[in-house]
Every structure is written in structure tokens, then in C-alpha cells.
Motif scaffolding. Sequence first.
Motif, PDB file in Angstrom:
ATOM      1  N   GLY A 119     -23.865 -43.145  55.314  1.00  0.00           N
ATOM      2  CA  GLY A 119     -22.992 -42.234  55.861  1.00  0.00           C
ATOM      3  C   GLY A 119     -23.548 -41.411  56.896  1.00  0.00           C
ATOM      4  O   GLY A 119     -24.845 -41.797  57.315  1.00  0.00           O
ATOM      5  N   TRP A 120     -22.882 -40.370  57.702  1.00  0.00           N
ATOM      6  CA  TRP A 120     -23.448 -39.926  58.745  1.00  0.00           C
ATOM      7  C   TRP A 120     -24.552 -38.815  58.411  1.00  0.00           C
ATOM      8  O   TRP A 120     -25.558 -38.841  58.981  1.00  0.00           O
ATOM      9  CB  TRP A 120     -22.255 -39.095  59.356  1.00  0.00           C
ATOM     10  N   GLN A 121     -24.283 -38.138  57.426  1.00  0.00           N
ATOM     11  CA  GLN A 121     -25.130 -37.188  57.152  1.00  0.00           C
ATOM     12  C   GLN A 121     -26.596 -37.531  56.579  1.00  0.00           C
ATOM     13  O   GLN A 121     -26.852 -38.421  55.768  1.00  0.00           O
ATOM     14  CB  GLN A 121     -24.777 -36.149  55.916  1.00  0.00           C
ATOM     15  N   ALA A 122     -27.712 -36.854  57.281  1.00  0.00           N
ATOM     16  CA  ALA A 122     -28.963 -37.360  56.783  1.00  0.00           C
ATOM     17  C   ALA A 122     -29.309 -36.799  55.388  1.00  0.00           C
ATOM     18  O   ALA A 122     -28.889 -36.065  54.691  1.00  0.00           O
ATOM     19  CB  ALA A 122     -29.965 -36.312  57.687  1.00  0.00           C
ATOM     20  N   GLN A 123     -29.923 -37.810  54.620  1.00  0.00           N
ATOM     21  CA  GLN A 123     -30.273 -37.993  53.391  1.00  0.00           C
ATOM     22  C   GLN A 123     -31.726 -38.004  52.934  1.00  0.00           C
ATOM     23  O   GLN A 123     -32.333 -38.860  53.904  1.00  0.00           O
ATOM     24  CB  GLN A 123     -29.487 -38.781  52.458  1.00  0.00           C
ATOM     25  N   ALA A 124     -32.572 -37.586  52.221  1.00  0.00           N
ATOM     26  CA  ALA A 124     -33.992 -37.781  51.955  1.00  0.00           C
ATOM     27  C   ALA A 124     -34.190 -39.037  51.532  1.00  0.00           C
ATOM     28  O   ALA A 124     -35.199 -39.633  52.334  1.00  0.00           O
ATOM     29  CB  ALA A 124     -34.407 -36.709  50.855  1.00  0.00           C
ATOM     30  N   PRO A 184     -30.967 -44.409  54.438  1.00  0.00           N
ATOM     31  CA  PRO A 184     -30.619 -44.218  55.802  1.00  0.00           C
ATOM     32  C   PRO A 184     -29.394 -43.720  56.232  1.00  0.00           C
ATOM     33  O   PRO A 184     -28.456 -43.872  55.417  1.00  0.00           O
ATOM     34  CB  PRO A 184     -30.807 -45.822  56.129  1.00  0.00           C
ATOM     35  N   SER A 185     -29.095 -42.871  57.286  1.00  0.00           N
ATOM     36  CA  SER A 185     -28.008 -42.351  57.632  1.00  0.00           C
ATOM     37  C   SER A 185     -27.987 -42.584  59.211  1.00  0.00           C
ATOM     38  O   SER A 185     -28.806 -42.579  59.913  1.00  0.00           O
ATOM     39  CB  SER A 185     -27.948 -40.608  57.375  1.00  0.00           C
ATOM     40  N   VAL A 186     -26.687 -42.134  59.583  1.00  0.00           N
ATOM     41  CA  VAL A 186     -26.499 -42.290  61.357  1.00  0.00           C
ATOM     42  C   VAL A 186     -27.098 -41.190  61.742  1.00  0.00           C
ATOM     43  O   VAL A 186     -27.935 -41.356  62.753  1.00  0.00           O
ATOM     44  CB  VAL A 186     -25.048 -42.293  61.372  1.00  0.00           C
ATOM     45  N   GLN A 187     -26.871 -39.934  61.410  1.00  0.00           N
ATOM     46  CA  GLN A 187     -27.825 -38.612  61.695  1.00  0.00           C
ATOM     47  C   GLN A 187     -29.113 -38.873  61.883  1.00  0.00           C
ATOM     48  O   GLN A 187     -29.649 -38.491  62.892  1.00  0.00           O
ATOM     49  CB  GLN A 187     -27.189 -37.566  60.853  1.00  0.00           C
ATOM     50  N   GLN A 188     -29.750 -39.493  61.002  1.00  0.00           N
ATOM     51  CA  GLN A 188     -31.110 -39.478  60.784  1.00  0.00           C
ATOM     52  C   GLN A 188     -31.700 -40.357  62.250  1.00  0.00           C
ATOM     53  O   GLN A 188     -32.713 -40.294  62.737  1.00  0.00           O
ATOM     54  CB  GLN A 188     -31.722 -39.884  59.756  1.00  0.00           C
ATOM     55  N   ALA A 189     -30.862 -41.762  62.241  1.00  0.00           N
ATOM     56  CA  ALA A 189     -31.464 -42.700  63.414  1.00  0.00           C
ATOM     57  C   ALA A 189     -31.056 -41.985  64.529  1.00  0.00           C
ATOM     58  O   ALA A 189     -32.192 -42.221  65.199  1.00  0.00           O
ATOM     59  CB  ALA A 189     -30.241 -43.697  63.206  1.00  0.00           C
ATOM     60  N   VAL A 190     -30.195 -41.167  64.900  1.00  0.00           N
ATOM     61  CA  VAL A 190     -29.894 -40.365  66.120  1.00  0.00           C
ATOM     62  C   VAL A 190     -31.075 -39.372  66.376  1.00  0.00           C
ATOM     63  O   VAL A 190     -31.744 -39.247  67.348  1.00  0.00           O
ATOM     64  CB  VAL A 190     -28.422 -39.857  66.132  1.00  0.00           C
ATOM     65  N   GLU A 191     -31.229 -38.587  65.174  1.00  0.00           N
ATOM     66  CA  GLU A 191     -32.427 -37.585  65.193  1.00  0.00           C
ATOM     67  C   GLU A 191     -33.794 -38.178  65.555  1.00  0.00           C
ATOM     68  O   GLU A 191     -34.462 -37.623  66.353  1.00  0.00           O
ATOM     69  CB  GLU A 191     -32.228 -36.562  64.157  1.00  0.00           C
TER      70      GLU A 191
END
Length: 268
Positions: free
Chosen positions: A17-22, A25-32
Motif C-alpha cells: 500500500g501507500w502508507q509506510a509500514q515497519a 514495502p510501501s510506496v511512501q517509504q520508497a519515496v521517503e
Amino acid sequence: MPRFALKIEYDGGPFAGWQAQADQPSVQQAVETALARLDAGFAAGARIAAAGRTDAGVHASGQVAHADLQRDWDPFRLAEALNFHLKPAPVAILTTARVPDDFHARFSATERRYLFRLVARRAPVTHLKGQVWQVLNPLDTAAMRTAAGHLVGCHDFTTFRSSICQAQSPVKTLDEIQIDEVEIPHGREYRFSLRARSFLHNQVRSIVGTLERVGARFWPPERVVEALAARNRAACGPVCPPHGLYLMGVGYREDPFATSASAETSGL
């Protein structure tokens, strides 16, 4: 700190999903992670905010997020640098723009636009695997359009709302549902375009899954009226799979990317 809006495209297949998770893998984490290569604030744990938190497997062609950076980047160079550091993840920054400090990717949005792609054919899809929901038999487009018309407007969408939805109210205004039928080799593709200021969790997938039952002639169009009025999740049709769903775009009172688009068109 200068604030930048990012327009983001991604294949949701590899992500939880989008939201970062511990631990996933997430899209948010990839961009951050890419931003952390460019900005000390993100290296220290700063976060971005997005217009919509897409679920696992859901794609996007026009997700919007904003980030506060310590350096006042040229927008074109920022996009180029982020795309370099995003490789090989299936995520691309389409464009970026400097925006006012009060711009918020989520709270400033005036509409979201989603597309759901459904393919009907006997042979398995190959090129579109993971990109569409496939059924075997053609659907009745006219019946689905009739049923969809009952859902447009302001309604209590409890029936079409996930049990884990965190929205304060099930009442939403659905501005548009458009259903287009396109001929493809040995089959048909049905494209469901939905537009609203905001959506409930799983609302689009619940609506499309219900309309598919109408198109397959298991439900008459009038049953959608009954399902909506029931305000009961049990009255909903099946929730269709996430891999056919795309966040196509986010609307704002003023397009934050208008200046960037003009610069790209002129070759600047």
C-alpha cells in the motif's frame, strides 16, 4: 522550509500500500528513502503526506504528495534526482512544483478520480497481468450504467464501506460514475471512472464489484437501490480485487503543477 508537491505514478503490485509500514514495502517509504538521499530532514526521519492512502496492490497515475525540504530545489531537477534514486522501484515522480506553505496534499484536495479496469475474455491476460481484474464472460454495459446512476449523488454509503473504515461519516457525495466499453483482442475491457471529493475505504472496489454482478445479470439494476438503502455491509456485492484500481488524479482549487507543466512543454 520550502514545500514541494509531487505527482507520483506507481505500480502497486510489489507494495503493501501507500502508507509506510515497519515490516513491509510501501510506496511512501520508497519515496521517503529517495528523499533522504537528497535532504537532511528526510535523512533524519521527516515524512511526506499524500492525497490518498491507496491499499496494497492499488496503482496510481496521479497520486499527489507534499514534502517540506531544507533546500529550495529547482522543481525539474528535484524530479530528476528523485527518479534516479527511486530506481529500480516501479515508482516515478512525474513532476514537482513549489507550493505555498498552506498547501496540503490531502486536506487541500477538492476531488479524487479513480479508474477501475475490468477485462472480460476467455484467454488469460498476459500483458495486463496484475493491471486489470479479469472475468470470463461479457457484461451488460447498459444495465451497469443504469445501476450506477442510482449511486450518483449524496448518500449514506455504509453498504459500500469497509468494516475497518476510519471515516467519521458514511455520507459521501459521488459526483460521477462513467462506464466505457472498449474492444480488445478476443474480449472487452470495461473502464469504470469515479469522481468525488473523497471516498470511503474500499468504496470504489465495493461499487465496481456490485456493478459487475449487475453486468453479469446476477443482479437486476434495481437491487443496487435496495443495497444502498439497506445501509448494511452484508447487502453489498463482492469487493473486487485491488489490482484493477488506479488513482488517476487529484483536483485542487488551483492546479499546483500548472507552472511545471508549462515549463516542461516549453522545454525549460
